[in-house]
Design an enzyme around this catalytic site. Structure first.
Site, PDB file in Angstrom:
ATOM      1  N   GLU A  45      34.341  42.283  44.397  1.00 10.62           N
ATOM      2  CA  GLU A  45      34.661  42.318  43.028  1.00 10.62           C
ATOM      3  C   GLU A  45      33.208  42.376  42.418  1.00 10.62           C
ATOM      4  O   GLU A  45      32.862  43.139  41.355  1.00 10.62           O
ATOM      5  CB  GLU A  45      35.243  41.408  42.466  1.00 10.62           C
ATOM      6  CG  GLU A  45      35.454  41.061  40.989  1.00 10.62           C
ATOM      7  CD  GLU A  45      35.705  39.702  40.611  1.00 10.62           C
ATOM      8  OE1 GLU A  45      35.268  39.263  39.477  1.00 10.62           O
ATOM      9  OE2 GLU A  45      36.151  38.750  41.253  1.00 10.62           O
ATOM     10  N   ASP A  49      31.902  45.907  40.199  1.00  2.00           N
ATOM     11  CA  ASP A  49      31.720  45.929  38.494  1.00  2.00           C
ATOM     12  C   ASP A  49      30.551  46.711  38.237  1.00  2.00           C
ATOM     13  O   ASP A  49      30.576  47.385  37.341  1.00  2.00           O
ATOM     14  CB  ASP A  49      31.635  44.298  38.403  1.00  2.00           C
ATOM     15  CG  ASP A  49      31.231  44.147  36.928  1.00  2.00           C
ATOM     16  OD1 ASP A  49      32.009  44.839  35.900  1.00  2.00           O
ATOM     17  OD2 ASP A  49      30.123  43.634  36.464  1.00  2.00           O
ATOM     18  N   ASP A 118      40.215  42.190  38.546  1.00  2.99           N
ATOM     19  CA  ASP A 118      39.364  41.710  39.745  1.00  2.99           C
ATOM     20  C   ASP A 118      39.585  42.640  40.919  1.00  2.99           C
ATOM     21  O   ASP A 118      38.705  42.789  41.616  1.00  2.99           O
ATOM     22  CB  ASP A 118      39.452  40.107  40.035  1.00  2.99           C
ATOM     23  CG  ASP A 118      38.693  39.095  38.848  1.00  2.99           C
ATOM     24  OD1 ASP A 118      38.123  39.603  38.020  1.00  2.99           O
ATOM     25  OD2 ASP A 118      39.073  38.002  38.948  1.00  2.99           O
ATOM     26  N   GLU A 121      38.483  46.227  40.715  1.00  2.93           N
ATOM     27  CA  GLU A 121      37.032  46.174  40.795  1.00  2.93           C
ATOM     28  C   GLU A 121      36.535  45.921  42.315  1.00  2.93           C
ATOM     29  O   GLU A 121      35.690  46.748  42.853  1.00  2.93           O
ATOM     30  CB  GLU A 121      36.353  45.226  40.124  1.00  2.93           C
ATOM     31  CG  GLU A 121      36.391  45.422  38.622  1.00  2.93           C
ATOM     32  CD  GLU A 121      35.538  44.263  37.850  1.00  2.93           C
ATOM     33  OE1 GLU A 121      35.250  44.381  36.561  1.00  2.93           O
ATOM     34  OE2 GLU A 121      35.646  43.320  38.341  1.00  2.93           O
TER      35      GLU A 121
END
Length: 229
Positions: A45, A49, A118, A121
Site C-alpha cells: 500500500e 500510493d 488501501d 493502492e
C-alpha cells in the site's frame, strides 16, 4: 502458484495477468488475517500510493499543459485520495476477493472505504513490482479513465462546498459527528455523519476523521444535487 477462480476473474477485471501471482495475493491480504507465514498488504500500500501519485501527476500535466501548480494540486488530491481509490476498487469488484479476518469480515470490511482504498493502492504496487512502471501506468490510466479529465468538478473541497450550500439557504453550518471508531491503533476506521439543520444527513467511513468528514460531505452534496435534478 495457481490462483483461485475468483482471483483469476479479478485479474480479468483488472486487465492485467500476473507473472508472480503471489504478489496479487499479498496485495489483497488485510492485516486482520496476516500471520508469520502470511504477509499483509501494508508495505505494498505504501509503495502503491507513490506509484499512483507519479502517474496522476504526469497525467495531469499532459491533460492541461497550461495549468498552474495551484490549479493542479487540488485536482491531484482528488484523484489520489482514498475515496477515489475505493471507487475504483468497487469498479473492479475488489471487495469480493479481499482476504479478511473473521471479525473484519463480520463488520462489513469488504465494503469499507478505507480497506478498499488501501487494497487498491496495494494492487497497483503489486502490478508495478510484477511488470514495471509502464504496466502499472497502463492499468491506472485505464481504470481511472475519464476521472482524469473530469476532475475539476471533483477537486473542490467538499466540506467547504457543503457549508457554502447551507449558508446560501440561510442554514447553520453542517454539523459533523463521530459515530464510531474501530480497528487497531495502526489502522483505525472512523465513521462520521454530517447533518444539516433541515435534518438531511449522510455518513461515510474512512481511515481518518478528515477523510471521513470529506466523504460524508461529498455524499450529502451528491444527494442534494440529485434531489435538485
Amino acid at each position: 502458484m495457481r490462483l483461485s477462480a475468483d482471483m483469476s476473474a479479478f485479474q480479468d477485471r483488472l486487465g492485467y495477468v500476473f507473472a508472480r501471482p503471489e504478489l496479487l495475493v499479498r496485495a489483497l491480504t488485510h492485516g486482520s488475517i496476516s500471520s508469520s507465514t502470511r504477509a499483509d498488504n501494508q508495505r505494498l500500500e505504501f509503495l502503491g500510493d507513490r506509484v499512483l501519485g507519479l502517474v496522476m501527476a504526469s497525467a495531469l500535466l499532459e491533460a492541461d499543459k497550461d495549468a498552474s501548480e495551484g490549479q493542479l494540486a487540488p485536482r491531484f488530491n482528488a484523484l489520489v485520495r482514498k475515496e477515489t481509490c475505493a471507487d475504483v476498487a468497487r469498479q473492479v469488484d475488489l471487495g469480493t476477493v479481499l482476504k479478511l479476518g473473521r471479525s473484519e469480515m463480520m463488520s462489513g470490511g469488504r465494503r469499507k472505504q478505507a480497506l478498499l482504498g488501501d487494497a487498491m493502492e496495494a494492487v497497483i504496487a503489486a502490478i508495478y513490482r510484477d511488470g514495471g512502471f509502464d504496466a502499472a501506468q497502463e492499468v491506472i490510466l485505464r481504470l481511472w479513465g475519464a476521472r482524469i479529465h473530469q476532475v475539476e468538478a471533483d477537486a473542490r473541497d467538499a466540506k467547504t462546498a457543503l457549508q457554502e450550500w447551507a449558508q446560501a439557504r440561510g442554514q447553520k453550518p453542517p454539523a459533523y459527528e463521530l459515530v464510531s471508531r474501530s480497528g487497531p491503533d495502526h489502522a483505525p476506521v472512523f465513521t462520521i455523519v454530517v447533518r444539516l439543520t433541515d435534518g438531511r444527513e449522510a455518513r461515510a467511513t474512512a481511515g481518518s476523521k478528515r477523510q471521513a468528514e470529506q466523504s460524508a460531505a461529498r455524499a450529502l452534496l451528491d444527494r442534494l444535487e440529485g434531489e435538485a435534478g
